[in-house]
Design a protein around this motif. Structure first.
Motif, PDB file in Angstrom:
ATOM      1  N   UNK A 269      20.650  74.245  30.719  1.00  0.00           N
ATOM      2  CA  UNK A 269      21.883  74.238  30.034  1.00  0.00           C
ATOM      3  C   UNK A 269      22.028  74.322  28.536  1.00  0.00           C
ATOM      4  N   UNK A 270      20.738  74.138  28.167  1.00  0.00           N
ATOM      5  CA  UNK A 270      20.720  74.445  26.650  1.00  0.00           C
ATOM      6  C   UNK A 270      19.459  74.957  26.248  1.00  0.00           C
ATOM      7  N   UNK A 271      19.402  75.792  25.093  1.00  0.00           N
ATOM      8  CA  UNK A 271      18.214  76.571  24.836  1.00  0.00           C
ATOM      9  C   UNK A 271      17.090  75.709  24.298  1.00  0.00           C
ATOM     10  N   UNK A 272      17.096  74.961  23.364  1.00  0.00           N
ATOM     11  CA  UNK A 272      16.148  74.254  22.616  1.00  0.00           C
ATOM     12  C   UNK A 272      16.110  72.598  22.762  1.00  0.00           C
ATOM     13  N   UNK A 273      15.074  72.319  22.437  1.00  0.00           N
ATOM     14  CA  UNK A 273      15.072  70.650  22.477  1.00  0.00           C
ATOM     15  C   UNK A 273      14.812  70.086  23.734  1.00  0.00           C
ATOM     16  N   UNK A 274      14.853  68.690  23.560  1.00  0.00           N
ATOM     17  CA  UNK A 274      14.394  67.852  24.685  1.00  0.00           C
ATOM     18  C   UNK A 274      15.675  66.923  24.936  1.00  0.00           C
ATOM     19  N   UNK A 275      16.016  67.138  26.343  1.00  0.00           N
ATOM     20  CA  UNK A 275      17.203  66.109  26.436  1.00  0.00           C
ATOM     21  C   UNK A 275      17.142  64.614  26.248  1.00  0.00           C
ATOM     22  N   UNK A 276      18.270  63.936  25.925  1.00  0.00           N
ATOM     23  CA  UNK A 276      18.078  62.721  25.541  1.00  0.00           C
ATOM     24  C   UNK A 276      18.560  61.847  26.903  1.00  0.00           C
ATOM     25  N   UNK A 277      18.493  60.442  26.638  1.00  0.00           N
ATOM     26  CA  UNK A 277      18.521  59.563  28.176  1.00  0.00           C
ATOM     27  C   UNK A 277      19.649  59.725  28.742  1.00  0.00           C
ATOM     28  N   UNK A 278      20.710  60.179  28.129  1.00  0.00           N
ATOM     29  CA  UNK A 278      21.968  60.453  28.954  1.00  0.00           C
ATOM     30  C   UNK A 278      22.435  62.321  29.357  1.00  0.00           C
ATOM     31  N   UNK A 279      21.018  62.565  29.253  1.00  0.00           N
ATOM     32  CA  UNK A 279      21.269  64.371  29.646  1.00  0.00           C
ATOM     33  C   UNK A 279      21.438  64.286  30.957  1.00  0.00           C
ATOM     34  N   UNK A 280      22.454  65.332  31.357  1.00  0.00           N
ATOM     35  CA  UNK A 280      22.436  65.477  32.942  1.00  0.00           C
ATOM     36  C   UNK A 280      21.824  66.954  33.266  1.00  0.00           C
ATOM     37  N   UNK A 281      21.375  67.782  32.365  1.00  0.00           N
ATOM     38  CA  UNK A 281      20.555  68.915  32.686  1.00  0.00           C
ATOM     39  C   UNK A 281      19.288  69.197  31.820  1.00  0.00           C
ATOM     40  N   UNK A 282      18.562  69.976  32.384  1.00  0.00           N
ATOM     41  CA  UNK A 282      17.373  70.430  31.429  1.00  0.00           C
ATOM     42  C   UNK A 282      17.519  71.283  30.500  1.00  0.00           C
ATOM     43  N   UNK A 283      16.752  71.359  29.227  1.00  0.00           N
ATOM     44  CA  UNK A 283      16.894  72.448  28.475  1.00  0.00           C
ATOM     45  C   UNK A 283      15.844  73.637  28.562  1.00  0.00           C
ATOM     46  N   UNK A 284      16.028  74.670  28.223  1.00  0.00           N
ATOM     47  CA  UNK A 284      15.162  75.775  28.460  1.00  0.00           C
ATOM     48  C   UNK A 284      13.807  75.566  28.222  1.00  0.00           C
ATOM     49  N   UNK A 285      13.493  74.865  26.858  1.00  0.00           N
ATOM     50  CA  UNK A 285      12.223  74.368  26.639  1.00  0.00           C
ATOM     51  C   UNK A 285      11.704  73.503  27.260  1.00  0.00           C
TER      52      UNK A 285
END
Length: 298
Positions: A269-285
């Motif tokens: 759902x996002x290009x860069x970075x690492x999701x935080x504890x409340x993220x609902x989706x993976x990032x491309x990274x």
């Protein structure tokens, strides 16, 4: 193993290990053959994002601006809600159409992609979870029911967890069989037959002749969503809404589990970075890191 990240509005892929080169938005395959049609690969709000257009920034958002400049079939930035249509063709040459998720943009997907790919109807429906972008199109499901020469629509089985069933029943009571009294039942607008499935890799089910293995994943901590493993000649794993892949699912899609995958479809759902504890989706990274880390195991 081939990994496909959900990234286009609609594309067609063959369900076979040896795929031919794509031409435009479709893959040419010898008939009869099964294929995958990506009806949508967008977020819940879809793309272009309405806010980007009615409250434009300076300079305007390049992604959403481009989404209005090209026809959807040639536009990687025009995306409906995430949904997959499996065109399953058995050895007898008969095609069965299995729909995974029926979101808010379902009617538009039917008008654009069912017509484009000459899909006449849907034979069964599978729901990954009960969020709006996965179920709010159920009210329009009757549009794609099989029908006979008398224009009578047939019944379509829907496979879903009990948790999703409870949510669907609360939102669409008229779509679910309700006992109004002794010997009396409420009429259903769409002829949907509900079948409860388990969030368990050891409890597969069969939809329109094709076996599916449920793949539970986290879609935000504390919320379980389903992906699915399917395919006979080619093994496909479909994970459309995931923030963390659970160990039992990771094992199931590994070579030591169900065997070598031919195609892994994994969302981001996002290009860069690492999701935080409340993220609902993976990032491309995170998708790339996970794929590289697990390739050696496959």
């Amino acid at each position: 193993m081939e990994t496909t990240s959900l990234a286009r509005g609609s594309a067609q892929r063959p369900m076979q290990a040896a795929a031919t080169a794509p031409t435009g938005n479709a893959v040419e395959v010898a008939a009869p053959a099964s294929s995958l049609i990506f009806l949508g690969t967008g977020c819940s709000g879809a793309l272009p994002h309405v806010r980007c257009l009615i409250q434009p920034s300076t300079p305007p958002c390049a992604v959403c601006s481009q989404a209005l400049t090209l026809p959807p079939e040639r536009n990687p930035n025009y995306r409906c809600n995430t949904s997959l249509l499996i065109d399953y063709c058995e050895n007898d040459g008969i095609h069965k159409y299995i729909l995974i998720d029926v979101g808010k943009t379902f009617r538009e997907q039917v008008l654009r992609w069912f017509v484009h790919h000459k899909v006449p109807s849907v034979d069964s429906i599978i729901l990954t979870h009960e969020h709006a972008d996965a179920i709010l199109g159920l009210d329009d499901a009757w549009l794609v029911h099989p029908s006979n020469h008398k224009n009578e629509i047939g019944h379509v089985p829907v496979f879903l967890t009990q948790f999703t069933m409870d949510s669907v029943g609360a939102r669409f009571p008229y779509l679910v069989k309700q006992k109004m009294g002794e010997g009396n039942e409420e009429t259903r607008v769409a002829q949907l037959d509900w079948t409860i499935i388990e969030s368990d890799v050891d409890k597969p089910f069969v939809s329109s002749g094709l076996e599916f293995v449920p793949l539970p994943v986290m879609h935000g901590e504390g919320y379980v969503c389903l992906g699915f493993l399917f395919g006979r000649k080619a093994r496909v794993a479909y994970l459309s809404d995931v923030s963390r892949i659970l160990p039992r699912t990771e094992h199931e899609i590994s070579k030591s589990g169900a065997g070598q995958l031919d195609l892994l479809i994994l969302e981001t759902n996002r290009l860069h970075g690492v999701g935080h504890a409340r993220s609902c989706h993976l990032t491309f990274t995170e998708v790339i890191i996970w794929n590289v880390f697990n390739t050696s195991e496959h």
